[in-house]
Enzyme design. Structure first.
Site, PDB file in Angstrom:
ATOM      1  N   SER A  82      31.063  10.320 -16.529  1.00 16.64           N
ATOM      2  CA  SER A  82      31.231   9.252 -15.431  1.00 16.64           C
ATOM      3  C   SER A  82      30.469   8.073 -15.718  1.00 16.64           C
ATOM      4  O   SER A  82      30.615   7.550 -16.711  1.00 16.64           O
ATOM      5  CB  SER A  82      31.204   9.846 -14.410  1.00 16.64           C
ATOM      6  OG  SER A  82      31.865   9.341 -13.086  1.00 16.64           O
TER       7      SER A  82
ATOM      8  N   GLU B 133      43.169  11.816 -13.582  1.00 19.59           N
ATOM      9  CA  GLU B 133      42.071  11.258 -13.222  1.00 19.59           C
ATOM     10  C   GLU B 133      42.351   9.876 -12.749  1.00 19.59           C
ATOM     11  O   GLU B 133      43.175   8.934 -13.546  1.00 19.59           O
ATOM     12  CB  GLU B 133      41.118  11.039 -14.226  1.00 19.59           C
ATOM     13  CG  GLU B 133      40.628  12.460 -14.787  1.00 19.59           C
ATOM     14  CD  GLU B 133      39.193  12.193 -15.556  1.00 19.59           C
ATOM     15  OE1 GLU B 133      38.213  11.687 -15.037  1.00 19.59           O
ATOM     16  OE2 GLU B 133      39.014  12.775 -16.558  1.00 19.59           O
TER      17      GLU B 133
ATOM     18  N   HIS C  84      38.508  15.210 -13.159  1.00 21.60           N
ATOM     19  CA  HIS C  84      37.381  14.574 -13.570  1.00 21.60           C
ATOM     20  C   HIS C  84      36.098  15.260 -14.035  1.00 21.60           C
ATOM     21  O   HIS C  84      35.782  16.047 -13.021  1.00 21.60           O
ATOM     22  CB  HIS C  84      36.830  13.462 -12.252  1.00 21.60           C
ATOM     23  CG  HIS C  84      35.823  12.416 -12.661  1.00 21.60           C
ATOM     24  ND1 HIS C  84      36.084  11.721 -13.562  1.00 21.60           N
ATOM     25  CD2 HIS C  84      34.703  12.524 -12.048  1.00 21.60           C
ATOM     26  CE1 HIS C  84      35.005  10.731 -13.761  1.00 21.60           C
ATOM     27  NE2 HIS C  84      33.910  11.471 -12.892  1.00 21.60           N
TER      28      HIS C  84
END
Length: 312
Positions: free
Chosen positions: A157, A251, A281
């Site tokens: 991320s 996502e 995610h």
């Protein structure tokens, strides 16, 4: 599974098995219950959630706090002394810690057989841009000064975005970056991706307001297309180490990974993009219950191993 290749880009699509579908649903439900029932701050809740990824067998843990860096070493048995993985945690620049990510990082470290340092970088809003970016560069220099001859960057991320942003610095050779692997990287804090804006995206983990608020907290008045914050907008041409990206189709950041992969490949860099159908995610954290997570981590470890200099 289907494989496509074009001009420096290998794209692999992984189909969703019934077992993964059920396990992913259970994982998401467990995470949602965790946040709904947790009695503490959001940072404490996030750390407790990420800490649910178990520490891999055979991994030693060592805390580090000095003038240069803070974080945790994950040390598999019989790992070489001259190589390291620098693991950069997610949390949208406002959450996350090396302590909470020790288990996740250990799953990569043991599979790759490489000592792994999980960095504690400063969080926003207390420490806005470019504090996190600068901390990554300081950690790379610290590793190089400590005798590490080659480094693989790994992140999820926001951490994946930090890893890719580090490739834009002016000293890539002295920092010895051999490869980069990013799980669901956040590479566009301007939030312009089609999957982010589309009402058809059904992200069970992230929401648009959460990402928008986190971007504002980290950036302040800084241009969101600054390549140090949004590496999609600052990709160096034709001189990067091999890059592996993994992302699920369910996502908001699905197209962040796709756009970065396409743009980096067009500029002459070698990229492998693995797309996991129907997964969420950073699904890779769910190593206990999700076969797809274990497969994805095996693939990343194989990629990292293939990218070391043979005689280094």
């Amino acid at each position: 599974m289907s494989i496509g290749q074009r001009a420096n880009l290998i794209e692999v699509r992984h189909s969703l098995s019934d077992e993964d579908r059920d396990a992913a649903r259970a994982s998401i439900e467990r995470t949602q219950r965790h946040f709904n029932e947790f009695d503490g701050t959001m940072r404490e809740a996030y750390d407790a959630m990420t800490a649910q990824t178990p520490v891999a067998d055979g991994a030693g843990l060592e805390s580090v706090t000095n003038a240069d860096v803070e974080g945790w070493w994950i040390r598999p048995r019989a790992a070489p002394a001259h190589r390291a993985i620098l693991f950069l945690h997610g949390g949208a620049f406002v959450l996350g810690s090396a302590w909470g990510y020790r288990g996740f990082a250990s799953q990569v470290a043991v599979r790759a057989g490489v000592h792994t340092f999980v960095l504690d970088y400063p969080l926003a809003p207390e420490h806005p841009f470019p504090a996190a970016h600068d901390a990554v560069l300081a950690a790379l220099r610290w590793l190089a000064n400590g005798g590490i001859r080659e480094v693989a960057l790994v992140g999820d991320s926001a951490g994946g975005g930090l890893a890719l942003a580090a490739l834009g610095i002016d000293e890539p050779r002295t920092l010895n970056i051999a490869s980069v692997a990013a799980f669901s990287p956040w590479v566009d804090l301007a939030l312009t991706g089609p999957s982010f804006k589309s009402d058809a995206t059904r992200d069970a983990v992230l929401t648009r307001p959460v990402l928008a608020d986190a971007a504002a907290a980290y950036l302040g008045a800084v241009d969101p297309t600054d390549g140090r914050a949004s590496p999609l907008h600052g990709i160096p041409g034709g001189r990067l180490p091999p890059i592996a990206l993994q992302v699920g189709t369910d996502e908001l950041l699905f197209d962040d990974a796709r756009r970065y992969a396409a743009s980096a490949a067009e500029q002459g860099n070698t990229v492998q993009l693995d797309i996991y159908e129907g997964l969420h995610h950073v699904f890779q954290r769910s190593t206990h219950e999700l076969p797809g997570a274990r497969h994805a981590l095996d693939e990343v470890a194989r990629f990292i191993s293939q990218c070391w200099t043979p005689d280094a």
